[in-house]
Design an enzyme around this catalytic site. Structure first.
Site, mmCIF file in Angstrom:
data_model
loop_
_atom_site.group_PDB
_atom_site.id
_atom_site.type_symbol
_atom_site.label_atom_id
_atom_site.label_comp_id
_atom_site.label_asym_id
_atom_site.label_seq_id
_atom_site.Cartn_x
_atom_site.Cartn_y
_atom_site.Cartn_z
ATOM 1 C CG ASN A 9 -1.718 1.226 1.406
ATOM 2 O OD1 ASN A 9 -1.803 2.048 0.497
ATOM 3 N ND2 ASN A 9 -2.338 1.382 2.572
ATOM 4 C CE LYS A 11 -0.023 3.234 4.789
ATOM 5 N NZ LYS A 11 0.051 3.356 6.225
ATOM 6 C CG HIS A 97 -5.707 1.713 5.358
ATOM 7 N ND1 HIS A 97 -5.228 2.639 6.258
ATOM 8 C CD2 HIS A 97 -4.702 0.831 5.151
ATOM 9 C CE1 HIS A 97 -3.980 2.333 6.568
ATOM 10 N NE2 HIS A 97 -3.635 1.235 5.908
ATOM 11 C CD GLU A 99 -2.843 5.336 6.970
ATOM 12 O OE1 GLU A 99 -2.875 5.455 5.733
ATOM 13 O OE2 GLU A 99 -1.888 4.794 7.575
ATOM 14 C CD GLU A 169 -3.518 -2.950 7.319
ATOM 15 O OE1 GLU A 169 -2.372 -3.138 6.894
ATOM 16 O OE2 GLU A 169 -4.179 -1.943 7.060
ATOM 17 N N GLY A 175 2.554 1.576 10.931
ATOM 18 C CA GLY A 175 3.540 2.647 10.812
ATOM 19 C C GLY A 175 4.247 2.977 12.118
ATOM 20 C CB SER A 215 5.292 -2.465 11.931
ATOM 21 O OG SER A 215 4.877 -1.137 12.211
HETATM 22 C C1 PEP Z 1 -0.748 -0.144 6.245
HETATM 23 O O1 PEP Z 1 -0.871 1.063 6.236
HETATM 24 O O2 PEP Z 1 -1.606 -0.860 5.707
HETATM 25 C C2 PEP Z 1 0.415 -0.692 6.914
HETATM 26 C C3 PEP Z 1 0.384 -1.941 7.275
HETATM 27 O O3 PEP Z 1 1.472 0.162 7.124
HETATM 28 P P1 PEP Z 1 2.920 -0.222 7.752
HETATM 29 O O4 PEP Z 1 3.363 -1.500 7.075
HETATM 30 O O5 PEP Z 1 3.782 0.936 7.419
HETATM 31 O O6 PEP Z 1 2.703 -0.418 9.204
#
Ligand code: PEP
Length: 253
Positions: A9, A11, A97, A99, A169, A175, A215
């Site tokens: 992703n 973003k 997601h 966000e 997630e 992040g 992460s």
């Molecule tokens: C995400 O935003 O879907 C995500 C998993 O980000 P990160 O891998 O940076 O934690």
């Protein structure tokens, strides 16, 4: 046996040229495509460029949008429909997601409408679910996630479930450098599959891929992927570097 899926992703990080450069670098990495499915989700402006590059070089890599409108067409300035996404050559959309849920206040009801709009238009869906830190600390992580799964897939016909992937997630892991332990993630993944089984029956539930996200890095991916119900990863930060993403894709090589 579910084939692993590693999905990046990107973003809102790369412009069109930077997206083109990243996909070109990714395509130069040696990958055994029989072992793993791969996808990338660039921004809307870069979708066609990335999809064209992948298809013109004959690769079978999924291209996904990061959002879509619930509407089909009309006076909705700034919105992008499922059909528009498909017309770029993309095949998938990420919906719900964290966000989008946290910053843009998307509700489970809207997320369900987006899931249904995507499926109606033959787009595959990655439905993201996950609890906040407060919810985990209050011991309601599982309840929260299963509610999001149930609401997100409400009214979805079981015949369309072959186009659905779930991404678990935990919001506190995105992040932040913190990852759920493989055991904690597996517990939630197994309960998601049990919930899918209640909703759609065991045959459908056993085929749905459930990705972990939060992460994921080359040094933790293998331990996560060893778990029975972890079928892949949705990757943010680590998907922005071709070498690092390549290591994730080649986790079992
Ligand atoms: C995400 O935003 O879907 C995500 C998993 O980000 P990160 O891998 O940076 O934690």
């Amino acid at each position: 046996m579910r084939k692993p899926l590693i999905y990046g992703n990107w973003k809102m990080n790369l412009n069109m040229q930077e997206s083109a450069d990243l996909i070109a670098s990714m395509l130069s990495i040696k990958i055994d495509y029989t072992k793993v499915d791969i996808g990338v989700a660039p921004d809307f402006c870069s979708l066609a460029k990335v999809a064209d590059t992948i298809r013109s070089m004959g690769y079978d890599i999924s291209v996904g949008a990061q959002n879509i409108s619930v509407e089909e067409k009309g006076a909705f300035t700034g919105e992008v429909s499922a059909d528009m996404v498909l017309s770029t050559g993309a095949d998938t959309v990420i919906v719900g997601h964290s966000e989008r849920r946290a910053i843009y206040k998307e509700t489970n009801k809207e997320i369900n409408a987006k899931v249904r709009a995507a499926l109606r238009n033959n787009l595959k869906v990655i439905l993201c679910v996950g609890e906040s830190l407060e919810e985990r600390e209050a011991s309601v992580a599982k309840d929260t996630v299963l509610y999001q799964v149930g609401m997100g897939l409400h009214g979805v016909n079981m015949d369309r479930m072959n186009k659905v992937t779930i991404a678990y997630e935990p919001v506190w892991a995105i992040g932040t450098g913190k990852t759920a332990t493989p055991a904690d993630a597996e517990e939630i993944h197994a309960s998601i599959r049990a919930h899918l089984s209640k909703m759609f029956g065991p045959v459908v539930a056993n085929k749905v891929r459930i990705l972990y996200g939060g992460s994921v890095k080359p040094d933790n991916v293998s331990a996560l992927m060893m778990r029975e119900n972890i079928d892949g990863a949705l990757v943010g930060g680590a998907s922005l570097d071709a070498t690092t993403f390549g290591k994730l894709i080649n986790f079992n090589s």
